[in-house]
Design a protein around this motif. Sequence first.
Motif, PDB file in Angstrom:
ATOM      1  N   CYS A   1      -5.550   6.676   5.938  1.00  0.00           N
ATOM      2  CA  CYS A   1      -4.886   6.463   5.081  1.00  0.00           C
ATOM      3  C   CYS A   1      -5.412   5.700   3.890  1.00  0.00           C
ATOM      4  N   ASN A   2      -5.557   4.321   4.500  1.00  0.00           N
ATOM      5  CA  ASN A   2      -5.510   3.038   4.105  1.00  0.00           C
ATOM      6  C   ASN A   2      -7.535   3.097   4.320  1.00  0.00           C
ATOM      7  N   TYR A   3      -8.235   3.458   4.517  1.00  0.00           N
ATOM      8  CA  TYR A   3      -9.411   3.951   4.450  1.00  0.00           C
ATOM      9  C   TYR A   3     -10.594   5.079   3.956  1.00  0.00           C
TER      10      TYR A   3
ATOM     11  N   TYR B   1      -8.155   8.063   2.849  1.00  0.00           N
ATOM     12  CA  TYR B   1      -7.946   8.944   1.654  1.00  0.00           C
ATOM     13  C   TYR B   1      -7.775   8.281   0.816  1.00  0.00           C
ATOM     14  N   SER B   2      -7.630   6.296   0.943  1.00  0.00           N
ATOM     15  CA  SER B   2      -8.005   5.926  -0.608  1.00  0.00           C
ATOM     16  C   SER B   2      -9.012   5.987  -1.405  1.00  0.00           C
ATOM     17  N   THR B   3     -10.432   5.801  -0.277  1.00  0.00           N
ATOM     18  CA  THR B   3     -11.724   5.874  -0.708  1.00  0.00           C
ATOM     19  C   THR B   3     -11.939   7.049  -1.542  1.00  0.00           C
TER      20      THR B   3
ATOM     21  N   ARG C   1       0.347  -1.062   0.084  1.00  0.00           N
ATOM     22  CA  ARG C   1      -0.592  -0.348  -0.103  1.00  0.00           C
ATOM     23  C   ARG C   1       0.934   1.556   0.428  1.00  0.00           C
TER      24      ARG C   1
ATOM     25  N   VAL D   1       0.680   4.067  -1.943  1.00  0.00           N
ATOM     26  CA  VAL D   1       0.719   5.339  -1.613  1.00  0.00           C
ATOM     27  C   VAL D   1      -0.521   5.660  -0.453  1.00  0.00           C
ATOM     28  N   ASN D   2      -1.335   4.346  -0.005  1.00  0.00           N
ATOM     29  CA  ASN D   2      -1.939   5.113   1.453  1.00  0.00           C
ATOM     30  C   ASN D   2      -0.712   5.482   1.838  1.00  0.00           C
TER      31      ASN D   2
ATOM     32  N   THR E   1      -4.397   1.100  -3.898  1.00  0.00           N
ATOM     33  CA  THR E   1      -4.523   1.667  -2.565  1.00  0.00           C
ATOM     34  C   THR E   1      -5.252   1.252  -1.560  1.00  0.00           C
ATOM     35  N   ASN E   2      -5.433   0.451  -1.623  1.00  0.00           N
ATOM     36  CA  ASN E   2      -6.440  -1.394  -0.975  1.00  0.00           C
ATOM     37  C   ASN E   2      -7.113  -2.125  -1.330  1.00  0.00           C
TER      38      ASN E   2
ATOM     39  N   CYS F   1      -2.625   5.210  -9.183  1.00  0.00           N
ATOM     40  CA  CYS F   1      -3.561   5.699  -8.011  1.00  0.00           C
ATOM     41  C   CYS F   1      -4.020   4.878  -6.720  1.00  0.00           C
TER      42      CYS F   1
END
Length: 468
Positions: free
Chosen positions: A140-142, A144-146, A64, A66-67, A185-186, A181
């Motif tokens: 950042c993992n959930y 920002y990424s979404t 991950r 980007v995150n 991310t996820n 990007c």
Amino acid sequence: MSKALRPLWLLLPVFVVIFISSYLTPYFGNDYRYLLVQGTDELVGSISDIFISQYRHYFEWGGRTVNHLLAQFLLYIGKPWQSIIQALTFCAVVYMMAALGTGTLRPSKQHLSALIFAFLMLWLCLRNFGEVVINVVSSCNYLYSTLIIMCFLLPFRQSLLKFEDQRSLGFSLFMFPLGVCAGWTNENTGFAVVTMVGLYNLKLLYERCLSLWQFMGGVGLLCGYLLLMLAPGNHARFENMEDRGFDYVQHFFNSGIEVVALCFAMQHLLLISLCAVLYKLRVHELLHLDKGQVRAGLWLCAIGFLSLLIMLASPTVPARSSAPFTMLAGAGVIALYQELYLRGIRVLQRAVLNTILIIACPVVLFTAFNMTQAYLQAHFDNKVRGMEIMAQLSQGRKDIVVHPLNVKTTRYVYIADARTNQKYWANLILAKYYRVNSFARLCDYPTDDFPEDLIFIQKLGRPVCQVR
């Protein structure tokens, strides 16, 4: 004040609450890990350190990139800028849910009802709200990424209303890095987006109306997802889990199904809203794929459902992983409602809507006030702990022991504190951060099988565990 910008003023109090909570919350667990350069006990001191750290992280722990680039950057700039960005991002997610639903970014086209619905779904349905929205690394993992994924999906959602959607060469070139990007991310949301965008692009290709920007975006998305999933660090992390006795089959039946089922159960307000809109569409004979808004709404809902259901194939199923479902399915409900709204059809009578708002407003205000008070308590407790740690370090002690914070984790408050067990993951990170042999807390919370994110109100002013 321009009438077109009035809906945005709704987000101002939301911004203030999230900013205050973010500013007051201490760092926990993985926050300390990403304050350091990967593989060392040296603090990140420059932007180049962040890139070096994430290069190592990609090969040693996970994909991950980007995150975690975002996470380390936010931790590097520190507060208050970090908290300003945090609050802006949450408001942007609320706005993007409405924008995905209505199909446009223009403020003049956003309905106040869409923004209110998006906010309430996040506030009342989002599992582990404090962890997903307030904590830096988890957000950042959930969060920002979404947001990145929703920005990528918006032009695709818009094109669902047209037979063919041609855009400029510059936009087509921009869609490739945005797709990279979004895909990078996820794992669970990336799989859902790759699947649904891929199927849509294949349909367009079959109909010979695939545009360059759709092709470039799809290729970029797939490249980003492959970079995420093929990261050597993913294999290294899974091997680490197996070495500690992890069994996927046992996890699937004893934990995975239960967590996913509970996630759906706790989204009951969102699911009820979805069923109500679908029922109304069916009654008025509008539930057909030839209706553009219906097609877009079902497509967004499919991405949301798939992002959560695919977690059954994951070696771990944290409750926070349901966050993309709440955001994307919520946007899908707004899109489905658009078909009714444009035809002047109400889902609920005005009296019923007013009653719902009368009930919801005190709940939101009370929980928001309690959340900020809890983070204020954690802020003061953390200052005392800092002095406690510094006193022990000045004495040359290499085994640090601290008193507990007087706040626990609940739905809106995230406290990933150390424990009495020196081998607990958060303890090990803190020991490395402070360059000591061990780090421990004097007592642990009593065991409770009741899910923490079902507790809406934080009890303040009393110890959370007894020091013996």
